[in-house]
Scaffold this active site. Structure first.
Site, mmCIF file in Angstrom:
data_model
loop_
_atom_site.group_PDB
_atom_site.id
_atom_site.type_symbol
_atom_site.label_atom_id
_atom_site.label_comp_id
_atom_site.label_asym_id
_atom_site.label_seq_id
_atom_site.Cartn_x
_atom_site.Cartn_y
_atom_site.Cartn_z
ATOM 1 N N ARG A 511 90.727 19.532 38.554
ATOM 2 C CA ARG A 511 90.621 20.115 39.888
ATOM 3 C C ARG A 511 89.751 19.228 40.788
ATOM 4 O O ARG A 511 89.300 18.167 40.377
ATOM 5 C CB ARG A 511 90.076 21.543 39.800
ATOM 6 C CG ARG A 511 88.629 21.624 39.400
ATOM 7 C CD ARG A 511 88.160 23.089 39.400
ATOM 8 N NE ARG A 511 86.779 23.191 38.989
ATOM 9 C CZ ARG A 511 86.320 24.120 38.166
ATOM 10 N NH1 ARG A 511 87.121 25.035 37.638
ATOM 11 N NH2 ARG A 511 85.039 24.158 37.856
ATOM 12 N N GLU A 513 86.929 18.497 41.428
ATOM 13 C CA GLU A 513 85.529 18.467 41.037
ATOM 14 C C GLU A 513 85.275 17.193 40.231
ATOM 15 O O GLU A 513 84.830 16.214 40.767
ATOM 16 C CB GLU A 513 85.175 19.730 40.258
ATOM 17 C CG GLU A 513 83.742 20.128 40.470
ATOM 18 C CD GLU A 513 83.488 21.626 40.349
ATOM 19 O OE1 GLU A 513 82.333 21.980 40.273
ATOM 20 O OE2 GLU A 513 84.446 22.427 40.328
ATOM 21 N N ASP A 520 76.434 20.939 31.980
ATOM 22 C CA ASP A 520 77.527 20.775 31.031
ATOM 23 C C ASP A 520 77.223 19.593 30.103
ATOM 24 O O ASP A 520 77.418 19.653 28.892
ATOM 25 C CB ASP A 520 78.852 20.493 31.754
ATOM 26 C CG ASP A 520 79.154 21.481 32.879
ATOM 27 O OD1 ASP A 520 78.219 21.869 33.601
ATOM 28 O OD2 ASP A 520 80.328 21.851 33.043
ATOM 29 N N GLU A 794 87.281 26.510 30.338
ATOM 30 C CA GLU A 794 86.041 26.765 31.069
ATOM 31 C C GLU A 794 85.570 28.211 30.886
ATOM 32 O O GLU A 794 84.382 28.482 30.810
ATOM 33 C CB GLU A 794 86.283 26.506 32.565
ATOM 34 C CG GLU A 794 85.089 26.771 33.445
ATOM 35 C CD GLU A 794 85.371 26.432 34.909
ATOM 36 O OE1 GLU A 794 86.553 26.510 35.313
ATOM 37 O OE2 GLU A 794 84.431 26.087 35.631
#
Ligand code: BGC
Length: 946
Positions: A511, A513, A520, A794
């Site tokens: 996406r 991002e 993370d 996610e």
């Protein structure tokens, strides 16, 4: 089998008849009666796998004192290095004849065989340094000299750069992706070339060509760093690509991270509005003369067939605009434009630190089908990161369009809503000259499914090939069990790692991002370093983390930081772009994990100021009571309860999480100060640690061991970070275990999840850990697996039990954060654990935990000393355990549910087994200390219920 190999040749004086007799008599007796001391056992003593700065023969190194490492090969047991000798020379021959050496360490009595700094005269730019090493084992036997390895320096000082930065300024609109510029220059060579190198970097991404050929196989160069402060250049050996007479160099520049869309929707030109090139070809003729072909004002430029390219959007390519022969001599460039020379500083240039990005694998579509909505879709069978190689033939002007998606919707249609504004679209227009093969240049996609539109003729599996692209690093970890579901989970972890270790550790690859989210990265780093050799990869990223820390010490939430400026540009307030607990703590946690995995003390040194500044930032944000609260936090991001909330910050209090992480960072800092011999700091931070513990307990812990709101995350952070007084720990752990049993599932988010199973098994709740890992219903790790996941999702419920999707604004199917459970799988199921007191697998703890209905597990890790193995098999009430320990390292093996007198190794009682120095009963475990070698243990596995 082991006995044969270890005996053969180890007793130099023994005839083969003696050895056969010895076999019958038993190994232990033989070892003392006829042979060299145990430590000298082994047929061979050989040095191999020479590495410089963790790389094999690196070219273009920028490190002033490279660290040298090697491995010892020997099939004996208890092999230890007692001494080593390194020698370095400018010519390989000098090593062979032992003459004109540049530096020799002399014989150094030391067990150290990794991370030894070169201590010879200062290195010079663009030189090759050959080195070799020999070692002595504990009995004084010397190995032969190893074969030679080398490193080659890059341009070590600013003065070495004579080239100019040049910009291809032709009609461009920097508000949207412009066509990728092509640059070229012809030059003559007056003789045969003995040696040629290119040193090159760019603003934007570059591809380099010499005489019509692509230079090197690195992709997306110069990689992504915090460009304003650190810009990597690459070094290529191009000797074979040049010839006497006319030559030509060509480069293509794409927008990439530099000026393409990145971070926030529509935000472009993050590092600058213009692409630019800096290149220096240095050529030495066979007769010793040399010339340099630098980028400078006489180069020419034109637009080419790449009409637009963008990390998120994809690429538009018109093959009719290809300029045949443009990077070869003799091309007519009269209509090309002059470039502009710009006085850009070169102070930010650094040699490449991270591993190169390359094409690593190819995937053939598993099936090609028509969706109910009528799209032609290829299923790669695997959610992957990279792109598609398109093979097509058809009339000129035909445009084939590819779209990329991770999943199909419930009706079987192509689903792209979760990509948000990332178009992931490739448009290729044919030139009509027969079969055309195309791969995109300056973009990448995250996908399993490819929708094909406009393809002339039938789309077949040979029309599309999935090209898997990521950092070219060695795969070091292997893990497999008797559970197919857990194996698929491991597979998914590894694929999410591949997909998000392109050049920066990213949250997701699909996406809009694809950012180096620090939270993370830190939670996944222990799992990541088990699976792959990431020392150089993280070293590069941590350099950017430190560079992007602000003046108050706040670590940006993404590294490289592309959010701070974008947010302020958008006038956004409220959302901070840095300083979040659990995210900023990547500053301390990731270097520490590198230290543990590779015994890398230099990363602790080089990050020390950054670590300190982060802790000081945290400290300044605590109140008088020592509690960090009131700041923007992501909290236990996306935890089980967060489904009902927006934004999904989790249900454990931010103050608890922030204060816990603060304390953890202080702890790492005081340990780091100790490792680095900074005694005053070590004491100071040890005292601070005490205070943080007191503050945490005062504020969040009750006398009965309840922590905070009693969420699983509150317990696991408090316990895994050792925040509670000893007496309360078992009480808190019992409450955690009770919560797990009562619910039957986890409730954790990004920050709690990595610690949940670790804490449960550490406090003896093995059944609860297996309950959680084996669970297949939502929420669990295996729920996505049973729903066809091939990467880590996610969200716990990216696809909900009713088949619908989670919120499309936050629903990646390739996000490694929950894959952090890998660390537990390797440490507990397989049982290989790093000993923090002897890091880098110098001493290994091997403690498999048999349970959960598993009948076998096997795991190996190729660490700094060689391969560590643990493989167990439960069969008919007997447990066999294979353990492999590489030379120059040792292990402590803990065999569960065993009785000392019952355990055999290689068929003989432990007391008589070679290589084992000590064995003892510790509760239900048998614990043995052993030296290097391969061991086969076997015993009756005691029933724990009795
Ligand atoms: C990212 C995460 C990240 C988070 C911050 C998301 O959009 O994808 O993985 O850590 O924002 O909480």
């Amino acid at each position: 089998m082991f006995l044969n190999t270890s005996l053969g040749g180890s007793c130099d004086s023994g005839s083969s008849a003696t050895r056969r007799a010895a076999l019958l008599l038993g190994v232990a007796m033989l070892s003392t009666a006829f042979c060299l001391p145990r430590a000298a056992w082994g047929m061979e003593l050989e040095v191999a796998e020479l590495r410089t700065e963790s790389q094999r023969d690196p070219v273009g190194l920028g490190v002033p004192q490279p660290r040298l490492s090697w491995q010892i090969r020997s099939d004996g047991r208890s092999i230890r290095q007692r001494a080593y000798e390194i020698r370095v020379a400018r010519r390989e021959r000098a090593l062979l004849v032992n003459h004109q050496l540049l530096w020799t360490s002399g014989k150094v009595r030391s067990e150290q065989s990794t991370q030894l700094p070169y201590r010879g005269p200062p290195l010079e730019s663009r030189q090759r340094y050959y080195w070799q090493v020999r070692v002595w084992d504990a009995s004084g036997r010397a190995s032969d000299w190893s074969s030679a390895a080398y490193w080659e320096t890059g341009l070590l000082t600013g003065k070495d750069w004579t080239a100019d930065w040049i910009e291809p300024r032709h009609a461009e609109n920097s508000e949207r992706s412009a066509s990728a510029s092509m640059l070229r220059k012809e030059f003559r060579l007056e003789g045969s070339v003995a040696r040629a190198r290119v040193y090159i970097t760019s603003h934007g991404l570059y591809e380099l060509y010499l005489n019509g050929q692509r230079v090197g196989d690195r992709l997306l160069t110069p990689g992504w760093t915090s460009y304003g402060k650190r810009l990597q250049y690459q070094t290529y050996d191009v000797t074979a690509l040049l010839m006497p007479g006319a030559n030509a160099v060509g480069a293509i520049l794409g927008d990439g991270w530099y000026r393409g869309t990145i971070g926030i929707k529509g935000h472009r030109n993050h590092y600058g509005a213009d692409t630019a090139l800096l290149a220096q070809i240095e050529i030495t003729y066979e007769d010793g003369r040399s010339i340099t072909v630098p980028s400078e004002a006489s180069w020419k430029t034109a637009a080419g067939p790449i009409l637009s390219s963008d990390i998120y959007s994809g690429e538009v390519y018109d093959a009719r605009l290809e300029r045949r022969g443009w990077s070869s001599a003799g091309f007519d460039d009269q209509s090309w434009f002059p470039v502009t020379r710009v006085p850009t500083s070169k102070a930010n240039l650094i040699a490449q630190v991270g591993p190169p990005v390359r094409r690593i694998d190819e995937v053939v579509p598993r099936r090609i089908f028509k969706t109910p909505a009528g799209s032609i879709v290829a299923d790669m069978g695997q959610n992957m990161t990279g792109w598609v190689r398109l093979r097509v033939a058809g009339p000129a002007g035909t445009t084939v369009t590819l779209h990329h998606a991770e999943v199909l919707d419930g009706d079987g249609n192509f689903y792209t809503d979760n990509l948000r504004s990332a178009e992931q679209e490739i448009k290729y227009t044919l030139n009509g000259k027969g079969e055309e093969v195309y791969e995109p240049h300056f973009t990448y996609q995250g996908f399993r499914y490819v929708a094909v539109d406009g393809y002339p003729g039938e789309v077949t599996p040979s029309s599309l090939t999935g090209i898997v692209v990521h950092a070219d690093v060695a795969r070091t970890g292997d893990f497999e069990t008797s559970s197919e579901l857990i194996n698929q989970l491991q597979n998914n972890i590894v694929w999410s790692q591949k997909g998000n270790f392109l050049d920066v550790p990213t949250d997701c690859p699909q996406r809009d991002e694809r950012l180096g989210w620090t939270g993370d990265a830190q939670v996944f780093s222990p799992t990541a370093v088990f699976n792959m050799d990431l020392e150089a990869f993280y070293t590069k990223w941590l350099g950017d983390l430190a560079a992007d820390q602000d003046s108050a010490g706040a670590v940006s939430n993404v590294v490289p930081d592309v959010l701070t400026a974008a947010l302020s540009g958008l006038g956004t307030s409220g959302l901070r772009s840095g300083g979040a607990a659990g995210w900023g703590d990547a500053a301390t946690i990731v270097p520490w994990n590198l230290y543990l995995a590779y015994a890398d003390t230099r990363i602790l040194q080089s990050q020390y100021q950054s670590m300190k500044r982060w802790v000081q930032f945290e400290q300044r944000h605590t109140d008088d009571e020592g509690i960090w609260s009131g700041d923007f936090e992501f909290g236990d991001w996306l935890d089980f309860f967060s489904n009902s909330k927006d934004p999904p910050f989790g249900s454990t209090s931010s103050a608890l999480i922030a204060t816990a992480y603060y304390s953890h960072s202080v702890d790492i800092l005081q340990r780091t100060a100790r490792v680095l011999g900074k005694r005053a700091d070590a004491q100071r931070y040890a005292r601070l640690l005490e205070h943080t513990h007191q503050a945490f307990n005062r504020q969040f812990v009750s006398g009965d061991g309840r922590v905070g709101e009693g969420t699983q995350t509150a317990y696991v952070l408090a316990l895994d970070f050792d925040l509670l007084p000893q007496a309360l720990r078992p009480l808190a752990a019992a409450k955690l275990a009770a919560d797990v049993r009562a619910r039957g599932h986890l409730t954790t988010g990004f920050l709690g999840t990595p610690h949940l199973l670790q804490v449960l098994s550490r406090f003896g709740y093995l059944d609860e850990t297996y309950l959680l890992i084996n669970r297949t219903e939502y929420p669990s790790w295996l729920y996505p697996v049973t729903h066809g996941a091939t990467t880590i999702w996610e969200r716990w419920d990216g696809i909900k039990p009713d088949g619908s999707f989670q919120d499309k604004s936050m629903n990646s199917f390739n996000h490694y954060a929950y894959g952090a459970v890998g660390e537990w799988m390797y440490q507990v199921i397989g049982g290989i654990e790093i000993d923090a007191e002897a890091p880098g697998y110098k001493h290994v703890l091997i403690h498999p935990h048999v349970g959960g209905g598993l009948t076998h597990a096997m795991e190996s890790h190729a660490g700094p000393y060689g391969t560590v193995r643990s493989a167990w098999h439960l069969d008919g009430g007997r447990l066999s355990l294979h353990v492999g320990v590489p030379p120059n390292s040792t292990a402590t093996v803990r065999m569960p549910n065993a009785r000392l007198t019952d355990v055999t190794e290689g068929g003989v009682p432990l007391s008589r087994a070679v290589g084992i120095s000590r064995s003892r009963q510790a509760g239900r475990n048998v614990v043995t200390d052993l030296g290097s070698g391969q061991y086969e243990f076997s015993y009756r596995f005691l029933d724990t219920s009795t």
